[in-house]
Design an enzyme around this catalytic site. Sequence first.
Site, PDB file in Angstrom:
ATOM      1  CB  VAL A   1      -0.901   0.021   1.260  1.00 55.80           C
ATOM      2  CG1 VAL A   1      -1.803   1.246   1.233  1.00 55.80           C
ATOM      3  CG2 VAL A   1      -1.736  -1.240   1.357  1.00 55.80           C
TER       4      VAL A   1
ATOM      5  CB  ALA B   1       5.351   2.661  -3.317  1.00 57.08           C
TER       6      ALA B   1
ATOM      7  N   GLY C   1       4.914   4.726 -17.404  1.00 61.82           N
ATOM      8  CA  GLY C   1       5.208   3.629 -16.477  1.00 61.82           C
ATOM      9  C   GLY C   1       4.440   3.647 -15.177  1.00 61.82           C
TER      10      GLY C   1
ATOM     11  CE  LYS D   1      -1.801   0.006  -4.354  1.00 63.81           C
ATOM     12  NZ  LYS D   1      -1.553   1.145  -5.254  1.00 63.81           N
TER      13      LYS D   1
END
Length: 816
Positions: free
Chosen positions: A611, A613, A666, A684
């Site tokens: 969650v 990063a 990305g 998440k």
Amino acid sequence: MQVLKFGGSSVANAENINKVIELVRQALSKDRTILIVSAMGGITDMLIQAAQSAAAGDESYKEKLQQIEHRHLEAVRALLPLTGQSSVLSAVKTRCNEIEDICSGIFLLGELSPRTQDKIVSYGELLSSLIISARFDSLGVPNTWKDSRQLIRTDSRYGHATVDFVRTNAQILQYSLDNPSVSLFILPGFIAANDNNITTTLGRGGSDYTAAIVAAALDANPLEIWTDVSGMMTADPRLVSNPRLIPNISYQEAMELSHFGAKVIYPPTIQPVMKKGIPVWIKNTFNPTDPGTVIEFETLHNGGGSIRGISSIPGIALLSLEGSGMVGIPGFSKRLFEALSSQQINVILITQGSSEHSICVGIDESNAAAAKIAVDNAFGPEISTGTVEPLIIETGLSIIALVGDHMKSHPGVSGKLFGALGRNGVNVRAIAQGSSERNISAVIAAADVRKAINVLHEEFFETSYKQLNLFITGAGNVGRRLIAQLLQQRSYLQEHLRIQIRVIGLANSRKMIFNNEGVDLRNWQEQLDKGQPMKLDQWIAGITSRNLRNTVVADVTANADVASCYAALLQKSISVVACNKIACSSVYGNYRQLKDLAREFNARFLFETNVGAGLPVIGTLNDLLRSGDKVRRIQAVLSGTLNFVFNNYDGKRSFSEVVRQAQDEGYTEPDPRLDLSGTDVMRKIMILARESGEKTEMEDIGNNSFMPESCMQGSVDDFYKAMSKEEAHFKALFQAAEKEGKKLKFVAQFDNGKASVGLRHIGPEHDLYHLYGKDNVVLFYTDRYSEQPLVVKGAGAGAEVTASGVFADVLRVINS
Ligand code: ADP
Ligand code: ASP
Ligand code: MG
């Protein structure tokens, strides 16, 4: 008078013998000397093998004997001048012929008695001492060779005889060796004779004992034991990579350590010298200027707190005698020990619980079968009536022991011992602590010994330095950054946190490599390219079979098969750090099982990067809950993709173009629909709900999706096409929010036990309003943060921050 003893490796060949001669010559300048030598290294083993082969009718014993003869002849030729060689060569040959004669007798009879075996092995020390004496002669150093069998009287316990007539021995030794006109006596170690003049030996490693007996009888000072290590170490140098030298140690501690496996000194050695208070030095023949270890009475402690050393004994069997009939009735232990002693079985460790329901003893594994027969016979009547169970035998075990005189005044030693073993999945089968509190021993599986000794060594002697063994699964975007960060932080971690992280294994979807010393991270890519093909089962087996301490597996893949292996790892007490979300967002039962396994097996299962990063979201939530706060509501923007899309979509450029840009830059999953549909956000918020204690599944989460059904079918290409057709729909969404002066945000919420996700209009007064780029934000409304939420905000996607989050989890494992 001083006694110097040189072990097998010190006299293993001509070159080493010359070193010994030099050291003895230096010693002679100080005092009269008695020199005791072992057989040339390996010869005792070879003699035993030859005798055993002969007894088994195997003619290869002759070859062994030839090798033995060859080694001695070679040493004579290298050590003596040609003119002096012939008499010594023929003496060596004569003795080797005697060995051959005895062996051919054994071969014919097909029988090898302990008495005959002692006769055979005695030649090892006889030969080495004769050759060394001859070398001194050739150098013009006067010396007198004496046959220890005429000086030391033992009982007749062949193979491990003991000296029971200390007085007589002392008299004989004094009479024979206390001669001021001789400055150097040379004696073979290990061998002696009983009252009938039959050769006996003092047990493997027994030359140390010979030296101690001689030193005690003659009140020599000091006794020096010269070997191939620079002293007694805090642990066996063959098992631990950075053992420390113990500069001084008490007799009692040295005795305990050696009893429990520190082979550097043969245990019975200490007793005679302790009685006389003779200091014993352990010195290194190959580094003679190293200070070495001195064994004496009370000593100062340095390093390791109250622990002086750690040792281990392999090949242990545990016998358990159990039964309701034993409770409260005296005499059971006596009968058990009588049964064992009737078979000459030595008991190494004893434990009995206060319930008296069972007695457990540790013995040498080779005696297990005999013990079973003897004990089951002794308790035959009780076994037949069922009041006592037949003896239970477990093998494949070892004993590890912590030794230190001052343990008793330091509480917490056993807590630290068992804590460290537990954290590393080492199962303890039995425990013993003597009331002297000089030793705590634990019986563990033989396969765990190396790991256990290293763990304990780290715990007690390397408090300033911990090693973490890391296996990285996945070497893609996140993996390669993680490796770069590890490389960059290496010296910082060592210097400031005293942690050394070694990457023992590395795998991507095609290849895997292992390196027990640690993969060189500077050129990991080349090494991995040359690795073996990646097979997941072999990868996991490679991790578990190494059985290393402080092991962490980092899963930086997004692969379901990899996620399905966590349970197998946690069950081996191996910690798992995952940025892979699959395990935590699968069915609740699976998530729960992994958390429970981690607790049960003392491992960590960490997934902070699932969650937000690298943002400390899960850690913050856990800290709040652990400290007694209650979470009332969580509101969050958790998708970098959706954030990017709604921050950049202004109704002018088409929605599908903006999504395309997000993909090109990305931010998105390979299939952007996972992000746009809200599925990723659902996962998440579900993880946060679960971490808050809610038993939530995906279908429990409300999703007010903004994506038209038509966009969610077919391929990714179809998705882009369908999105273009739906531009009006997206524009309408945007304008509705704009009209209110608000922005579109895809918000996840957990409120009153219920989780949901959906598109919302958020005004400028709201904490969720000001979000840029790939920011995530999580608002925790709790009992303590009731008016203003606790806010965690920052970049919530991207390989660099994800890698740093994984890195932080890895460090969390070692700091726990
Ligand atoms: P020698 O032949 O000189 O008698 P040993 O082989 O009997 O020598 O004993 C020395 C060996 O003991 C060392 O080479 C080392 O591998 C081993 N050893 C085991 N435990 C310890 C320890 N705690 N400290 C030092 N050496 C140890
Ligand atoms: N040579 C004997 C052994 O190898 C005794 C000794 O070296 O101390 O066990
Ligand atoms: Mg030895």
